[in-house]
Design a protein around this motif. Structure first.
Motif, PDB file in Angstrom:
ATOM      1  N   LEU A  26       4.065   8.688 -35.883  1.00 35.11           N
ATOM      2  CA  LEU A  26       2.855   8.471 -35.080  1.00 35.11           C
ATOM      3  C   LEU A  26       1.722   9.361 -35.591  1.00 35.11           C
ATOM      4  CD1 LEU A  26       1.501   7.150 -32.579  1.00 35.11           C
ATOM      5  CD2 LEU A  26       2.304   9.135 -31.287  1.00 35.11           C
ATOM      6  N   ARG A  27       2.037  10.616 -35.903  1.00 32.90           N
ATOM      7  CA  ARG A  27       1.021  11.526 -36.434  1.00 32.90           C
ATOM      8  C   ARG A  27       0.423  10.984 -37.731  1.00 32.90           C
ATOM      9  NH1 ARG A  27       0.031  14.639 -40.245  1.00 32.90           N
ATOM     10  NH2 ARG A  27       2.079  14.395 -41.196  1.00 32.90           N
ATOM     11  N   ARG A  28       1.273  10.493 -38.620  1.00 34.61           N
ATOM     12  CA  ARG A  28       0.787   9.919 -39.886  1.00 34.61           C
ATOM     13  C   ARG A  28      -0.075   8.681 -39.647  1.00 34.61           C
ATOM     14  NH1 ARG A  28       6.115  10.872 -41.523  1.00 34.61           N
ATOM     15  NH2 ARG A  28       6.522   8.639 -41.527  1.00 34.61           N
ATOM     16  N   GLU A  29       0.331   7.860 -38.698  1.00 34.56           N
ATOM     17  CA  GLU A  29      -0.463   6.668 -38.364  1.00 34.56           C
ATOM     18  C   GLU A  29      -1.820   7.066 -37.781  1.00 34.56           C
ATOM     19  OE1 GLU A  29       0.131   3.612 -39.200  1.00 34.56           O
ATOM     20  OE2 GLU A  29       2.192   3.878 -39.880  1.00 34.56           O
ATOM     21  N   ILE A  35      -7.628  10.885 -37.382  1.00 35.47           N
ATOM     22  CA  ILE A  35      -7.303  11.777 -36.270  1.00 35.47           C
ATOM     23  C   ILE A  35      -6.238  12.766 -36.716  1.00 35.47           C
ATOM     24  CG2 ILE A  35      -6.371  11.909 -33.926  1.00 35.47           C
ATOM     25  CD1 ILE A  35      -7.383   8.995 -33.555  1.00 35.47           C
ATOM     26  N   THR A  36      -6.547  14.048 -36.603  1.00 36.16           N
ATOM     27  CA  THR A  36      -5.595  15.105 -36.928  1.00 36.16           C
ATOM     28  C   THR A  36      -4.808  15.460 -35.675  1.00 36.16           C
ATOM     29  OG1 THR A  36      -7.123  15.975 -38.570  1.00 36.16           O
ATOM     30  CG2 THR A  36      -5.378  17.445 -37.815  1.00 36.16           C
ATOM     31  N   PRO A  86       5.457   2.478 -33.866  1.00 33.76           N
ATOM     32  CA  PRO A  86       4.517   3.605 -33.861  1.00 33.76           C
ATOM     33  C   PRO A  86       3.120   3.242 -34.388  1.00 33.76           C
ATOM     34  CG  PRO A  86       6.227   3.950 -35.496  1.00 33.76           C
ATOM     35  CD  PRO A  86       6.608   2.738 -34.712  1.00 33.76           C
ATOM     36  N   GLN A  87       3.022   2.268 -35.269  1.00 34.95           N
ATOM     37  CA  GLN A  87       1.700   1.878 -35.773  1.00 34.95           C
ATOM     38  C   GLN A  87       0.855   1.271 -34.657  1.00 34.95           C
ATOM     39  OE1 GLN A  87       1.699  -0.925 -38.994  1.00 34.95           O
ATOM     40  NE2 GLN A  87      -0.469  -0.632 -39.416  1.00 34.95           N
ATOM     41  N   GLN A  88       1.441   0.392 -33.856  1.00 32.42           N
ATOM     42  CA  GLN A  88       0.715  -0.200 -32.743  1.00 32.42           C
ATOM     43  C   GLN A  88       0.408   0.847 -31.671  1.00 32.42           C
ATOM     44  OE1 GLN A  88       3.382  -1.445 -34.222  1.00 32.42           O
ATOM     45  NE2 GLN A  88       3.139  -3.640 -34.573  1.00 32.42           N
ATOM     46  N   VAL A  93      -3.412   4.756 -29.031  1.00 27.42           N
ATOM     47  CA  VAL A  93      -3.754   6.168 -28.834  1.00 27.42           C
ATOM     48  C   VAL A  93      -5.125   6.457 -29.460  1.00 27.42           C
ATOM     49  CG1 VAL A  93      -3.111   8.542 -29.437  1.00 27.42           C
ATOM     50  CG2 VAL A  93      -1.360   6.939 -28.628  1.00 27.42           C
ATOM     51  N   ALA A  94      -5.413   5.860 -30.606  1.00 28.24           N
ATOM     52  CA  ALA A  94      -6.714   6.057 -31.256  1.00 28.24           C
ATOM     53  C   ALA A  94      -7.848   5.538 -30.372  1.00 28.24           C
ATOM     54  CB  ALA A  94      -6.738   5.373 -32.618  1.00 28.24           C
ATOM     55  N   LEU A  95      -7.637   4.427 -29.686  1.00 26.01           N
ATOM     56  CA  LEU A  95      -8.650   3.923 -28.746  1.00 26.01           C
ATOM     57  C   LEU A  95      -8.859   4.897 -27.591  1.00 26.01           C
ATOM     58  CD1 LEU A  95      -7.750   0.131 -28.601  1.00 26.01           C
ATOM     59  CD2 LEU A  95      -9.798   1.165 -29.598  1.00 26.01           C
ATOM     60  N   ARG A  96      -7.771   5.436 -27.071  1.00 24.86           N
ATOM     61  CA  ARG A  96      -7.873   6.418 -25.980  1.00 24.86           C
ATOM     62  C   ARG A  96      -8.609   7.668 -26.465  1.00 24.86           C
ATOM     63  NH1 ARG A  96      -8.729   7.417 -20.881  1.00 24.86           N
ATOM     64  NH2 ARG A  96      -7.700   9.287 -20.149  1.00 24.86           N
ATOM     65  N   TYR A  97      -8.289   8.108 -27.665  1.00 25.39           N
ATOM     66  CA  TYR A  97      -8.937   9.266 -28.272  1.00 25.39           C
ATOM     67  C   TYR A  97     -10.446   9.038 -28.376  1.00 25.39           C
ATOM     68  CZ  TYR A  97     -10.160  12.505 -32.090  1.00 25.39           C
ATOM     69  OH  TYR A  97     -10.750  13.461 -32.877  1.00 25.39           O
ATOM     70  N   ALA A  98     -10.831   7.874 -28.880  1.00 25.00           N
ATOM     71  CA  ALA A  98     -12.260   7.555 -29.015  1.00 25.00           C
ATOM     72  C   ALA A  98     -12.953   7.555 -27.650  1.00 25.00           C
ATOM     73  CB  ALA A  98     -12.434   6.203 -29.700  1.00 25.00           C
ATOM     74  N   ASN A  99     -12.295   7.007 -26.640  1.00 25.22           N
ATOM     75  CA  ASN A  99     -12.870   7.002 -25.290  1.00 25.22           C
ATOM     76  C   ASN A  99     -13.037   8.416 -24.743  1.00 25.22           C
ATOM     77  OD1 ASN A  99     -13.044   4.210 -25.196  1.00 25.22           O
ATOM     78  ND2 ASN A  99     -11.058   3.968 -24.211  1.00 25.22           N
ATOM     79  N   LEU A 100     -12.031   9.247 -24.936  1.00 18.60           N
ATOM     80  CA  LEU A 100     -12.120  10.631 -24.455  1.00 18.60           C
ATOM     81  C   LEU A 100     -13.195  11.409 -25.190  1.00 18.60           C
ATOM     82  CD1 LEU A 100      -8.339  11.462 -24.057  1.00 18.60           C
ATOM     83  CD2 LEU A 100     -10.015  11.187 -22.214  1.00 18.60           C
TER      84      LEU A 100
END
Length: 130
Positions: A26-29, A35-36, A86-88, A93-100
């Motif tokens: 997941l971290r690599r994805e 996102i780090t 994990p890719q999906q 998670v990336a969408l949630r990150y962008a929203n936050l």
């Protein structure tokens, strides 16, 4: 532990494996999204620290993260995704990150500069370090 109304034991589509490799994948994805994140594991769980208010957990069967708060139930609301994808999960998670990030940026801009940023720095005698 029950998330999303089913447990891994109740669904033949959710297979449990060691959580640390899932968290690392997941971290690599997430890196592909720019996102780090950091991974920590132990006690049968792995945690991916993404943002100050976005922590992602996995037990090897599912991946879950907090998405809000239920006032009616007085508890957090979580989103989850099968650990076999994990890719999906990283896309979500990336969408949630962008929203936050957008919310944090908007609230910081609305509140103006912080008091700390307005304070002058230390004064040096003679204007130079000794």
């Amino acid at each position: 532990m029950m998330r999303g109304g089913i447990t891994p034991e109740q669904s033949p589509h959710i297979a449990s494996i060691a959580p640390a490799p899932i968290a690392e994948r997941l971290r690599r994805e997430l890196e592909r999204h720019g996102i780090t994140a950091d991974v920590n594991d132990g006690y049968g769980l792995a945690v991916v620290s993404v943002w100050h208010s976005l922590i992602v957990w996995t037990d090897g069967a599912v991946i879950w993260w907090r998405v809000g708060w239920s006032r009616r139930r007085n508890r957090p609301v979580y989103a989850w995704h099968p650990a076999s994808e994990p890719q999906q999960a990283a896309n979500r998670v990336a969408l949630r990150y962008a929203n936050l990030r957008a919310r944090d940026h908007t609230s910081a801009a609305a509140s103006g500069p912080s008091r700390i940023a307005q304070r002058p720095g230390p004064t040096l005698l003679g204007g130079a370090l000794p």
